[in-house]
Scaffold this active site. Structure first.
Site, PDB file in Angstrom:
ATOM      1  N   CYS A 157     -35.340 -24.982 -21.043  1.00  0.00           N
ATOM      2  CA  CYS A 157     -36.949 -25.115 -22.108  1.00  0.00           C
ATOM      3  C   CYS A 157     -36.743 -25.931 -23.329  1.00  0.00           C
ATOM      4  O   CYS A 157     -37.528 -26.421 -23.872  1.00  0.00           O
ATOM      5  CB  CYS A 157     -37.121 -23.650 -22.396  1.00  0.00           C
ATOM      6  SG  CYS A 157     -36.958 -22.488 -21.816  1.00  0.00           S
ATOM      7  N   CYS A 182     -41.005 -24.727 -32.313  1.00  0.00           N
ATOM      8  CA  CYS A 182     -39.274 -24.291 -32.456  1.00  0.00           C
ATOM      9  C   CYS A 182     -39.684 -24.189 -33.926  1.00  0.00           C
ATOM     10  O   CYS A 182     -38.092 -23.309 -34.218  1.00  0.00           O
ATOM     11  CB  CYS A 182     -39.509 -25.427 -33.290  1.00  0.00           C
ATOM     12  SG  CYS A 182     -39.713 -27.371 -31.896  1.00  0.00           S
TER      13      CYS A 182
END
Lengths: 415, 133
Positions: B37, B105
């Site tokens: 990912c 994030c």
């Protein structure tokens, strides 16, 4: 004519190493274009006065130059706004003209989005499309195409050279196969023209597109080669209007742009040999400078069949976008997803089965006409420093140093 | 993409990069994300009583992922475990001015804090002898 135009980067500007994305206009090209914005502004379709005749003469001269670099005749060149338009015209134009003969298309997963999306469009309009998987080196061969060929295959669309990894496909073999089987062969040669020899006769190409801004010409202009003999290829126009370009592409010609494309093709043809040698030397110097100082660097593409100025490397355990941030004074591209909203890494590297982790860690370096040895050395130094710094803060690099096999780890979460 | 000054600052001078002894009973380790990912964060806390006395991270990911984890270690140091668990990804988004495509994030950083605290608590719940091998 003097201009203030400069292609050399200033001290503060980043070093340009993204020549597969676009190229600066060569000052020689620009100088040839300039009169066609000013005193020679005429419409190439105006048949009644000198303004029009001058413009037409300039366009026909450019047409000769484009034909020459392809080994074609000037009557086989249709000017467009660039490769994307040429791709649309070629693929949709063939299917509309010959759709009753067959509606099967063969293309490849590593093609540019312009080809893939046009293929998807044609699927919605009753075509069946086979998407070939490239080899691990990104290459599509005649054998791959032969295995997918059917009696109703009307079009084979395989790019000459890949824009991300620089792999050069087996164009001559695919061309010969298509000729034998009676399918039209279209190749997107945007990355190949001006970089490697292209010959539509020897390579049995029926349709080919190119773009000026990849060969030191201006943006917004390109061309489609459409074979006129053996066999004669006909297209249904995608743009209706005044019947320009022998009815294949209506719209007033972009005279300065076309002049620039012609000049760019002439210079590229004349300097092909010396430029190729120079680009290969710089590319190999860059790779050696990097791999001699870093471990876990993976080469993406084909060593044997490749463009001179393209180098695609993956730096394991370092994510591509963070790497780009660290070398922000060097303009390169990454196959990492984080640079796009899709969060999907490069479709080309995925098709090559490089693995998503390495795709996220990939950087494409583009070497071109104005790249210097000093720039290559500086880029390598900067890159090595940043990779080392990022690996020092990479949990993956730490795990590998501890002897952990990352493929055995049960990863939690992620998206 | 343009980065905020705070993201650039954390990227250029990341706080608390490093590793703590993961075998220590005082240390909790959280590893979240996956290489395919493009993001893996390892966040570690050293706990005295119920207070986080030290925090370290290592991150494989984009600049925003590095900045999110760097900021997370900065914020949790000195906090109690419960206070650390109150940190929300939206706080990180706001502090770093992350654009929408980088919100994942901040989610990963919040997950990393939770994973590290959970690891510490799981260790603490075990009899002392069992942790020795």
């Amino acid at each position: 004519m003097s201009t203030s135009h400069s292609i050399s980067p200033s001290a503060s500007a980043p070093i340009y190493m993204d020549y597969q994305a676009t190229t600066p206009v060569d000052p020689r090209v620009l100088n040839e274009m300039l009169p066609y914005f000013g005193q020679s502004f005429g419409n190439a379709a105006s048949r009644n006065h000198a303004f029009g005749w001058n413009a037409e003469a300039a366009v026909e001269n450019a047409r000769e130059e484009v034909a020459k670099i392809l080994g074609a005749s000037s009557k086989e060149i249709v000017f467009t706004s660039g490769s994307t338009e040429a791709i649309n015209l070629a693929m949709k134009g063939i299917v509309e003209m010959y759709g009753e003969k067959g509606r099967h298309i063969i293309t490849c997963e590593a093609e540019h989005k312009a080809v893939l999306d046009t293929a998807k469009h044609l699927e919605k309009h009753g075509c069946e499309v086979t998407y070939l998987k490239p080899g691990r080196d990104g290459r599509t061969t005649a054998a791959d195409v032969a295995a997918a060929m059917r009696p109703d295959t009307v079009l084979v669309a395989i790019m000459w050279a890949n824009n991300e990894v620089g792999t050069v496909n087996d164009i001559r073999g695919i061309g010969a196969l298509c000729k034998e089987k009676g399918a039209f062969f279209f190749t997107d040669a945007t990355q190949a023209v001006g970089k490697i020899p292209v010959d539509v006769e020897a390579d049995h190409v029926d349709l080919l597109c190119l773009s000026a801004h990849k060969v030191y010409g201006p943006k917004g202009v390109g061309a489609l080669y459409v074979r006129r003999r053996n066999p004669r290829v006909r297209l249904v126009a995608q743009m209706d209007g005044g019947g320009h370009e022998r009815g294949m592409r209506s719209g007033t010609l972009n005279v300065p742009g076309i002049v620039g494309l012609g000049a760019a093709c002439r210079i590229a043809r004349e300097e092909l040999a010396s430029e190729t040698e120079r680009a290969i030397a710089l590319r190999d110097r860059l790779e050696a400078n990097i791999t001699s100082r870093l471990d876990h660097v993976h080469f993406n593409g084909s060593r044997e069949h490749r463009l001179p100025g393209c180098l695609n490397l993956s730096f394991s355990y370092v994510e591509g976008e963070s790497l780009l941030m660290g070398i922000n004074d060097i303009a390169v591209s990454s196959g990492s997803a984080c640079t796009s909203a899709s969060l999907e890494p490069s479709h080309v590297l995925r098709a090559m089965d490089v693995g998503d982790e390495l795709a996220h860690s990939s950087i494409r370096f583009g070497i071109g006409r104005f790249t210097t040895e000093a720039e290559v050395d500086y880029a390598a130094d900067r890159l090595v420093d940043v990779v080392k710094r990022l690996r020092a803060m990479s949990p993956l690099y730490e795990m590998v140093q501890e002897g952990i096999d990352l493929s055995t780890v049960n990863w939690q979460g992620g998206h | 993409m343009a980065y905020s000054d705070k993201v650039l600052d954390h990227y250029n001078q990341p706080r608390n990069v490093g590793s703590l002894d993961k075998s220590s009973s005082k240390v909790g380790t959280g590893v979240v994300g996956a290489p395919e990912c493009g993001d893996v964060m390892k966040l570690q806390i050293e706990v005295d009583g119920d207070r986080i006395v030290d925090a370290k991270f290592k991150t494989f990911g984009c600049g925003s992922a590095i900045a999110s984890s760097s900021l997370a270690t900065e914020w949790i140091k000195g906090k109690t475990l419960d206070e650390a668990l109150e940190i929300r990804n939206t706080d990180i988004v706001q502090e770093l001015s992350l654009p929408p495509v980088k919100i994942h994030c901040s989610v990963l950083a919040e997950d990393a804090i939770k994973a590290a605290v959970a690891d510490f608590k799981a260790k603490a719940a075990q009899p002392k002898e069992v942790t020795k091998s």
